[in-house]
Design a protein around this motif. Structure first.
Motif, PDB file in Angstrom:
ATOM      1  N   ASN A 116       0.798  -1.232   0.000  1.00 54.98           N
ATOM      2  CA  ASN A 116       0.000   0.000   0.000  1.00 54.98           C
ATOM      3  C   ASN A 116       0.834   1.288   0.000  1.00 54.98           C
ATOM      4  N   LYS A 117       2.137   1.159   0.286  1.00 57.69           N
ATOM      5  CA  LYS A 117       3.051   2.319   0.249  1.00 57.69           C
ATOM      6  C   LYS A 117       2.510   3.512   1.044  1.00 57.69           C
ATOM      7  N   LEU A 118       1.952   3.223   2.215  1.00 58.50           N
ATOM      8  CA  LEU A 118       1.407   4.294   3.053  1.00 58.50           C
ATOM      9  C   LEU A 118       2.475   5.284   3.497  1.00 58.50           C
ATOM     10  N   VAL A 119       3.650   4.751   3.833  1.00 63.33           N
ATOM     11  CA  VAL A 119       4.737   5.615   4.326  1.00 63.33           C
ATOM     12  C   VAL A 119       6.053   5.242   3.640  1.00 63.33           C
ATOM     13  N   PRO A 120       7.010   6.160   3.594  1.00 60.72           N
ATOM     14  CA  PRO A 120       8.321   5.819   3.037  1.00 60.72           C
ATOM     15  C   PRO A 120       9.004   4.738   3.881  1.00 60.72           C
TER      16      PRO A 120
END
Length: 380
Positions: A188-192
Motif C-alpha cells: 500500500n506504500k502508506l509511508v516511506p
C-alpha cells in the motif's frame, strides 16, 4: 510555542530546544500524507523509535503502532495521603520493604494474580499467547524509568507516585502489529521505507485488531499500576499509620484514541504525552531526584489538548551509564532515600531536562497545582 515549517504540514513545538534526531523524526511525521493539521511536540521531546517521545500526531483514518510505542499504557498514579509528617526512618523502612516485597525489574510474582479483565481478553493470537505470563506480571514494576516514590507536596501532604505500564503485553502487541504494518506497506506504500512509521487503516481488520489490542493493553496497564499502588500503600500505611487516600489520579501517556479536533474526527497518537483537557488533572514527573507536578489541563487545541509526560531525557541510558559515577549520582540524590544495588546510573537527575523549565515552557497548556519533592524512591 514555536512554529517550524519543515515538511508538508507545520510542526508546533513547546520545547526550548529539540535534538537533531527528534527533529528529523518530527519532520518525517509532518510529511505523512495522512497527518492532520500539524505535528505537536511537547516540552520534554526527545528521540524515540520512529516517532519522538513527547510527540503528538493526529492522523486521518490511520493508526501507527510505533506512534504509540512498545510500552502501551505506560503512565503514573499520583495519590495524596492523609499523612502530613513522615520521618527519615519511616521512609527508609518503606523503601527497604518495597524492595523485598514488590517484584522489581524483570521479577514476577511467584503465584498468579487475579483480575476481572482476564475474562474479557480479546481472542487475538498475540493477546492469548501472553495471558498466562501476564497473570504473574500484574502488580510488578518493571525496569528502566519505572519507579515508586514518596513525595512531599507543596499542599503539606505526603503523596505517593507509581510509574509503570503494560509490561510484556504492550511490548508484544506493538511489535506484532508493527511487523504486520511493515509487511502491508510493501503493497500500500502508506509511508516511506525506513521511517519506522508503518500504519494500518483503522477500519481494516488489522487496524481494528491493533486498536482493540491496544485498548486492552491500556486496561491491563492501569490495573497493573493499581495493584502496584495497593502493595506500595499497604507498606506505607503499616509504617505511617495512614488510613485514607484523599485523592488519586491515574493517567497514561502512550496510547492512541479517536477524538474530534478542529471539527474533524481523527486518531490522536500520544507518545510520551498526556491528555490535558480543560480542568483535567495530570501528573508531570521530573526525575528521581527532582520535583514533579500535579497539573490542571487548559484544553489548548494547538497541542491537541496535550502536555508533556515528564521532564524528558537529554542523555540516553547508555550515555548516562558511561558518563556518570556512583559519587555523582549519590551527590545528586542527597537527602533522598534510594537504593541502587545494580549500579545503574541511567535514571540520574542529570540525564533529564530541567523540570522547572519544562513546566514554564507549557504554561499555556497546563496550570501547576501541587509541587511534589522526592523523599524516597524505589526503582526497578
Amino acid at each position: 510555542m514555536k512554529v517550524l515549517n519543515l515538511g508538508k504540514i507545520l510542526i508546533k513545538s513547546w520545547a526550548y530546544e529539540i535534538d537533531e534526531a527528534a527533529l528529523k523524526q518530527a519532520v518525517n511525521l509532518s510529511n505523512l500524507d495522512f497527518a492532520y493539521k500539524h505535528i505537536a511536540l511537547m516540552a520534554d521531546v526527545h528521540s524515540g523509535f520512529g516517532m519522538p517521545i513527547g510527540g503528538v500526531l493526529a492522523s486521518e483514518g490511520i493508526i501507527i503502532p510505533n506512534a504509540v510505542g512498545v510500552d502501551i499504557g505506560c503512565g503514573i498514579i499520583g495519590a495524596k495521603t492523609d499523612v502530613i509528617h513522615i520521618s527519615k526512618e519511616e521512609i527508609k523502612n518503606i523503601v527497604d520493604k518495597s524492595h523485598k516485597k514488590i517484584p522489581l525489574g524483570f521479577e514476577s510474582h511467584k503465584n498468579p494474580k487475579s483480575w476481572e479483565g482476564f475474562k474479557k481478553a480479546p481472542k487475538y493470537e498475540v493477546i492469548q499467547s501472553e495471558l498466562d505470563s501476564s497473570r504473574y506480571q500484574i502488580g510488578t514494576l518493571g525496569g528502566g524509568n519505572h519507579f515508586m516514590s514518596i513525595e512531599k507536596g507543596s499542599d503539606g501532604h505526603i503523596w505517593l507516585m507509581v510509574h509503570s505500564g503494560s509490561r510484556n503485553f504492550g511490548y508484544k502487541v506493538a511489535n506484532y502489529y508493527n511487523k504486520i504494518a511493515k509487511e502491508l506497506n510493501k503493497e500500500n506504500k502508506l509511508v516511506p521505507e525506513k521511517t519506522d512509521l508503518y500504519g494500518l487503516f483503522i477500519d481494516s481488520v488489522e487496524g481494528e485488531e491493533y486498536f482493540n489490542s491496544m485498548k486492552y493493553s491500556l486496561e491491563y496497564a492501569k490495573a497493573n499500576r493499581e495493584e502496584l499502588f495497593r502493595q506500595f500503600y499497604r507498606i506505607f500505611a503499616e509504617e505511617t499509620g495512614s488510613r485514607e487516600i484523599m485523592e488519586k489520579i491515574n493517567v497514561h501517556h502512550n496510547y492512541a484514541s479517536i477524538e474530534e479536533h478542529f471539527g474533524k474526527e481523527v486518531v490522536v497518537h500520544r507518545k510520551g504525552a498526556i491528555k490535558a483537557e480543560s480542568g483535567e488533572l495530570g501528573i508531570i514527573p521530573g526525575s528521581m531526584g527532582t520535583p514533579s507536578y500535579i497539573v490542571e489541563g487548559l484544553g489548548n487545541e494547538e497541542s491537541f489538548k496535550s502536555c508533556s509526560h515528564g521532564a524528558g531525557r537529554v542523555l540516553s541510558r547508555r550515555q548516562a551509564n558511561k558518563i556518570f559515577t556512583e559519587e555523582m549520582v549519590n551527590r545528586s540524590m542527597e537527602g533522598i532515600v534510594f537504593k541502587n544495588p545494580k549500579k545503574d546510573y541511567s535514571e540520574a537527575p542529570m540525564a533529564y531536562k530541567d523540570i522547572e523549565e519544562v513546566i514554564k515552557n507549557q504554561e499555556d497548556l497546563v496550570k501547576p497545582i501541587v509541587k511534589l519533592s522526592p523523599l524516597g524512591v524505589v526503582k526497578g
